[in-house]
Motif scaffolding. Structure first.
Motif, PDB file in Angstrom:
ATOM      1  N   ASN A  50      -5.524  13.537  -5.262  1.00 35.87           N
ATOM      2  CA  ASN A  50      -6.583  13.718  -4.277  1.00 35.87           C
ATOM      3  C   ASN A  50      -6.171  13.250  -2.891  1.00 35.87           C
ATOM      4  O   ASN A  50      -6.675  13.751  -1.895  1.00 35.87           O
ATOM      5  CB  ASN A  50      -7.847  12.978  -4.705  1.00 35.87           C
ATOM      6  N   VAL A  51      -5.291  12.264  -2.790  1.00 33.82           N
ATOM      7  CA  VAL A  51      -4.958  11.707  -1.490  1.00 33.82           C
ATOM      8  C   VAL A  51      -3.718  12.331  -0.882  1.00 33.82           C
ATOM      9  O   VAL A  51      -3.504  12.232   0.308  1.00 33.82           O
ATOM     10  CB  VAL A  51      -4.767  10.173  -1.576  1.00 33.82           C
ATOM     11  N   GLN A  52      -2.883  12.990  -1.696  1.00 28.75           N
ATOM     12  CA  GLN A  52      -1.645  13.533  -1.155  1.00 28.75           C
ATOM     13  C   GLN A  52      -1.903  14.626  -0.136  1.00 28.75           C
ATOM     14  O   GLN A  52      -1.147  14.794   0.805  1.00 28.75           O
ATOM     15  CB  GLN A  52      -0.780  14.082  -2.297  1.00 28.75           C
ATOM     16  N   ASN A  53      -2.968  15.414  -0.327  1.00 31.79           N
ATOM     17  CA  ASN A  53      -3.234  16.554   0.541  1.00 31.79           C
ATOM     18  C   ASN A  53      -4.465  16.358   1.410  1.00 31.79           C
ATOM     19  O   ASN A  53      -5.127  17.310   1.770  1.00 31.79           O
ATOM     20  CB  ASN A  53      -3.381  17.820  -0.311  1.00 31.79           C
ATOM     21  N   GLU A  54      -4.793  15.098   1.689  1.00 31.37           N
ATOM     22  CA  GLU A  54      -5.926  14.804   2.562  1.00 31.37           C
ATOM     23  C   GLU A  54      -5.478  13.870   3.669  1.00 31.37           C
ATOM     24  O   GLU A  54      -4.795  12.884   3.421  1.00 31.37           O
ATOM     25  CB  GLU A  54      -7.078  14.167   1.785  1.00 31.37           C
ATOM     26  N   GLU A  55      -5.845  14.208   4.899  1.00 24.39           N
ATOM     27  CA  GLU A  55      -5.515  13.384   6.057  1.00 24.39           C
ATOM     28  C   GLU A  55      -6.801  12.895   6.701  1.00 24.39           C
ATOM     29  O   GLU A  55      -7.831  13.566   6.655  1.00 24.39           O
ATOM     30  CB  GLU A  55      -4.703  14.183   7.087  1.00 24.39           C
ATOM     31  N   LYS A  56      -6.732  11.691   7.285  1.00 21.80           N
ATOM     32  CA  LYS A  56      -7.901  11.114   7.940  1.00 21.80           C
ATOM     33  C   LYS A  56      -7.743  11.190   9.460  1.00 21.80           C
ATOM     34  O   LYS A  56      -6.667  10.980  10.005  1.00 21.80           O
ATOM     35  CB  LYS A  56      -8.063   9.651   7.541  1.00 21.80           C
ATOM     36  N   MET A  57      -8.837  11.497  10.157  1.00 25.19           N
ATOM     37  CA  MET A  57      -8.884  11.443  11.614  1.00 25.19           C
ATOM     38  C   MET A  57     -10.118  10.637  12.003  1.00 25.19           C
ATOM     39  O   MET A  57     -11.233  10.955  11.576  1.00 25.19           O
ATOM     40  CB  MET A  57      -8.930  12.845  12.221  1.00 25.19           C
ATOM     41  N   LEU A  58      -9.926   9.575  12.768  1.00 24.36           N
ATOM     42  CA  LEU A  58     -11.021   8.685  13.130  1.00 24.36           C
ATOM     43  C   LEU A  58     -11.642   9.100  14.459  1.00 24.36           C
ATOM     44  O   LEU A  58     -10.943   9.504  15.381  1.00 24.36           O
ATOM     45  CB  LEU A  58     -10.513   7.245  13.228  1.00 24.36           C
ATOM     46  N   ILE A  59     -12.963   8.961  14.535  1.00 19.65           N
ATOM     47  CA  ILE A  59     -13.701   9.253  15.767  1.00 19.65           C
ATOM     48  C   ILE A  59     -14.152   7.945  16.384  1.00 19.65           C
ATOM     49  O   ILE A  59     -14.892   7.180  15.758  1.00 19.65           O
ATOM     50  CB  ILE A  59     -14.920  10.146  15.490  1.00 19.65           C
ATOM     51  N   TYR A  60     -13.682   7.661  17.601  1.00 21.31           N
ATOM     52  CA  TYR A  60     -14.149   6.494  18.345  1.00 21.31           C
ATOM     53  C   TYR A  60     -15.033   6.979  19.491  1.00 21.31           C
ATOM     54  O   TYR A  60     -15.388   8.157  19.561  1.00 21.31           O
ATOM     55  CB  TYR A  60     -12.967   5.678  18.860  1.00 21.31           C
ATOM     56  N   SER A  61     -15.379   6.105  20.406  1.00 22.67           N
ATOM     57  CA  SER A  61     -16.308   6.477  21.475  1.00 22.67           C
ATOM     58  C   SER A  61     -15.719   7.516  22.414  1.00 22.67           C
ATOM     59  O   SER A  61     -16.411   8.421  22.868  1.00 22.67           O
ATOM     60  CB  SER A  61     -16.712   5.229  22.265  1.00 22.67           C
ATOM     61  N   THR A  62     -14.415   7.401  22.706  1.00 21.78           N
ATOM     62  CA  THR A  62     -13.809   8.289  23.702  1.00 21.78           C
ATOM     63  C   THR A  62     -12.521   8.940  23.226  1.00 21.78           C
ATOM     64  O   THR A  62     -11.772   9.483  24.033  1.00 21.78           O
ATOM     65  CB  THR A  62     -13.511   7.503  24.997  1.00 21.78           C
TER      66      THR A  62
ATOM     67  N   PHE B 130     -16.820  13.818   7.345  1.00 23.06           N
ATOM     68  CA  PHE B 130     -16.927  15.279   7.292  1.00 23.06           C
ATOM     69  C   PHE B 130     -15.558  15.823   6.929  1.00 23.06           C
ATOM     70  O   PHE B 130     -14.555  15.435   7.538  1.00 23.06           O
ATOM     71  CB  PHE B 130     -17.372  15.822   8.655  1.00 23.06           C
ATOM     72  N   SER B 131     -15.487  16.680   5.921  1.00 24.11           N
ATOM     73  CA  SER B 131     -14.200  17.190   5.458  1.00 24.11           C
ATOM     74  C   SER B 131     -14.144  18.704   5.542  1.00 24.11           C
ATOM     75  O   SER B 131     -15.161  19.395   5.349  1.00 24.11           O
ATOM     76  CB  SER B 131     -13.943  16.761   4.007  1.00 24.11           C
ATOM     77  N   TYR B 132     -12.956  19.220   5.828  1.00 19.93           N
ATOM     78  CA  TYR B 132     -12.750  20.664   5.900  1.00 19.93           C
ATOM     79  C   TYR B 132     -11.377  20.991   5.343  1.00 19.93           C
ATOM     80  O   TYR B 132     -10.389  20.340   5.687  1.00 19.93           O
ATOM     81  CB  TYR B 132     -12.860  21.156   7.356  1.00 19.93           C
ATOM     82  N   THR B 133     -11.307  21.993   4.482  1.00 20.40           N
ATOM     83  CA  THR B 133     -10.048  22.438   3.904  1.00 20.40           C
ATOM     84  C   THR B 133      -9.564  23.677   4.654  1.00 20.40           C
ATOM     85  O   THR B 133     -10.288  24.673   4.752  1.00 20.40           O
ATOM     86  CB  THR B 133     -10.220  22.760   2.408  1.00 20.40           C
ATOM     87  N   PHE B 134      -8.351  23.612   5.184  1.00 17.22           N
ATOM     88  CA  PHE B 134      -7.792  24.689   5.997  1.00 17.22           C
ATOM     89  C   PHE B 134      -7.004  25.654   5.111  1.00 17.22           C
ATOM     90  O   PHE B 134      -5.976  25.294   4.549  1.00 17.22           O
ATOM     91  CB  PHE B 134      -6.889  24.112   7.091  1.00 17.22           C
TER      92      PHE B 134
ATOM     93  N   LEU C 145       0.853  -1.184   0.000  1.00 17.00           N
ATOM     94  CA  LEU C 145       0.000   0.000   0.000  1.00 17.00           C
ATOM     95  C   LEU C 145       0.889   1.233   0.000  1.00 17.00           C
ATOM     96  O   LEU C 145       1.646   1.450   0.949  1.00 17.00           O
ATOM     97  CB  LEU C 145      -0.910   0.021   1.230  1.00 17.00           C
ATOM     98  N   TYR C 146       0.791   2.041  -1.035  1.00 22.21           N
ATOM     99  CA  TYR C 146       1.502   3.317  -1.044  1.00 22.21           C
ATOM    100  C   TYR C 146       0.690   4.335  -0.249  1.00 22.21           C
ATOM    101  O   TYR C 146      -0.490   4.115   0.054  1.00 22.21           O
ATOM    102  CB  TYR C 146       1.739   3.774  -2.482  1.00 22.21           C
ATOM    103  N   TYR C 147       1.318   5.436   0.106  1.00 22.02           N
ATOM    104  CA  TYR C 147       0.658   6.425   0.959  1.00 22.02           C
ATOM    105  C   TYR C 147      -0.678   6.864   0.356  1.00 22.02           C
ATOM    106  O   TYR C 147      -0.760   7.226  -0.819  1.00 22.02           O
ATOM    107  CB  TYR C 147       1.546   7.650   1.165  1.00 22.02           C
ATOM    108  N   GLY C 148      -1.722   6.826   1.178  1.00 19.72           N
ATOM    109  CA  GLY C 148      -3.046   7.243   0.751  1.00 19.72           C
ATOM    110  C   GLY C 148      -3.847   6.186   0.028  1.00 19.72           C
ATOM    111  O   GLY C 148      -5.021   6.392  -0.262  1.00 19.72           O
ATOM    112  N   LYS C 149      -3.234   5.034  -0.264  1.00 13.90           N
ATOM    113  CA  LYS C 149      -3.923   3.966  -0.985  1.00 13.90           C
ATOM    114  C   LYS C 149      -4.658   3.042  -0.016  1.00 13.90           C
ATOM    115  O   LYS C 149      -4.373   3.005   1.192  1.00 13.90           O
ATOM    116  CB  LYS C 149      -2.937   3.168  -1.834  1.00 13.90           C
ATOM    117  N   ALA C 150      -5.586   2.260  -0.567  1.00 12.85           N
ATOM    118  CA  ALA C 150      -6.417   1.392   0.269  1.00 12.85           C
ATOM    119  C   ALA C 150      -6.449  -0.017  -0.292  1.00 12.85           C
ATOM    120  O   ALA C 150      -6.240  -0.244  -1.480  1.00 12.85           O
ATOM    121  CB  ALA C 150      -7.839   1.951   0.345  1.00 12.85           C
TER     122      ALA C 150
END
Length: 236
Positions: free
Chosen positions: A148-160, A207-211, A75-80
Motif C-alpha cells: 500500500n505504501v510503495q505506490n503512494e506519495e504524500k504532499m503536505l499543504i501548509y499556509s503558503t 485527499f487522494s487521487y490515483t493517476f 524507518l523504512y520507506y513509507g513506514k511511520a
C-alpha cells in the motif's frame, strides 16, 4: 468515502479512484524527505507526532531523539513512527546519518497538565501511558501493508506552500494531500487540469487521487492560486 467517476480530457476514458478520507494518524505529522517537513512543529502536552519516511531514493532512515526520548528508530520507506509528548519543553530530533539535519517539537503545557504534574502518582501514570503508547506505535508501524505504501506519495499543504512542490510518479500511483495549515483551517485543493471538482480538506484530513494517465498536472489552493504544485506522471 470513495467516489468512482469517469475522467475527462484524457486520450482514453478510464475509471479513476478519488478518495477523501481522514488521516490515518495524528494530524501532527513530520515527513522525512532530504530534510524534515515541517522543521518545527508546535503541539500541546498529550499530543502525538508521527514521522513518515518518504526520502527518495527509497532508503531506510534512522530517527534520533537528541533528548533521549526513544531509542534510535529505523524507518523504512513509507513506514511511520509515533511518539506522544507528555511533558512540556523543546525537543530536538535528527537523522543518524545526517546529524546536521534537525527538527524541533515545541510542547506547551495545558492547565490540566500543570495540575497533573503536582501529583507524583499522576506523573508515574503519565510515564506508564507514554511507554504503552510508544510500544503500540512501534508495533503498528511494523504492520503496515508494504504494497500500500510503495505506490503512494504524500504532499503536505501548509499556509503558503506545498511540500514537496513537485513529485514524480508512475502511472497507477497515488498522491495523498494532507492539510497541515496553521492556524488550523480548511484548504480547498484545486486541480488546474480539471481532474476533480474543488476538494475541501479540513485540518488533518487527506485527499487522494490515483493517476492513470501519463502527463504533467498542476494543482493550487483556491484562496492562494499562486501557490502551486506539480505531479509528473511517467509511463511505466
Amino acid at each position: 468515502m470513495t467516489i468512482l467517476f469517469m475522467s475527462t480530457g484524457m486520450a482514453a476514458a478510464k475509471e479513476t479512484k478519488l478518495v477523501v478520507k481522514s488521516a490515518d494518524t495524528s494530524a501532527n505529522m513530520v515527513v522525512i524527505y532530504s530534510t524534515f517537513a515541517p522543521e518545527t512543529i508546535e503541539i500541546n502536552t498529550g499530543e502525538e507526532v508521527t514521522w513518515f519516511n518518504f526520502k527518495k531514493p527509497k532508503t531506510p532512515m534512522v530517527l534520533v531523539s537528541e533528548d533521549g526520548l526513544w531509542e534510535e528508530t529505523t524507518l523504512y520507506y513509507g513506514k511511520a513512527f509515533s511518539y506522544t509528548f507528555e511533558e512540556p519543553g523543546t525537543y530536538v530530533f535528527t537523522l543518524k546519518d545526517n546529524p546536521e539535519i534537525k527538527g524541533t517539537v515545541m510542547v506547551y503545557a495545558s492547565e490540566l497538565q500543570e495540575k497533573d504534574l503536582e501529583t507524583p502518582s499522576k506523573i508515574a501514570t503519565a510515564e506508564t501511558t507514554r511507554a504503552t503508547a510508544e510500544a503500540s506505535s512501534a508495533s503498528n508501524s511494523g504492520k503496515n501493508n508494504k504494497e500500500n505504501v510503495q505506490n503512494e506519495e504524500k504532499m503536505l499543504i501548509y499556509s503558503t506552500m506545498f511540500s514537496p512542490e513537485t513529485i514524480e510518479i508512475e502511472k497507477g500511483d497515488t498522491i495523498t494531500w494532507i492539510n497541515l495549515k496553521r492556524p488550523k483551517g480548511p484548504s480547498v485543493l484545486v486541480s488546474n487540469n480539471g481532474l476533480w471538482e474543488d476538494a475541501t480538506l479540513y485540518y488533518g484530513k487527506t485527499f487522494s487521487y490515483t493517476f492513470e494517465e501519463a502527463g504533467t498536472y498542476t494543482f493550487s489552493l483556491e484562496a492562494m492560486p499562486e501557490t502551486k504544485s506539480t505531479v509528473i506522471v511517467r509511463k511505466k
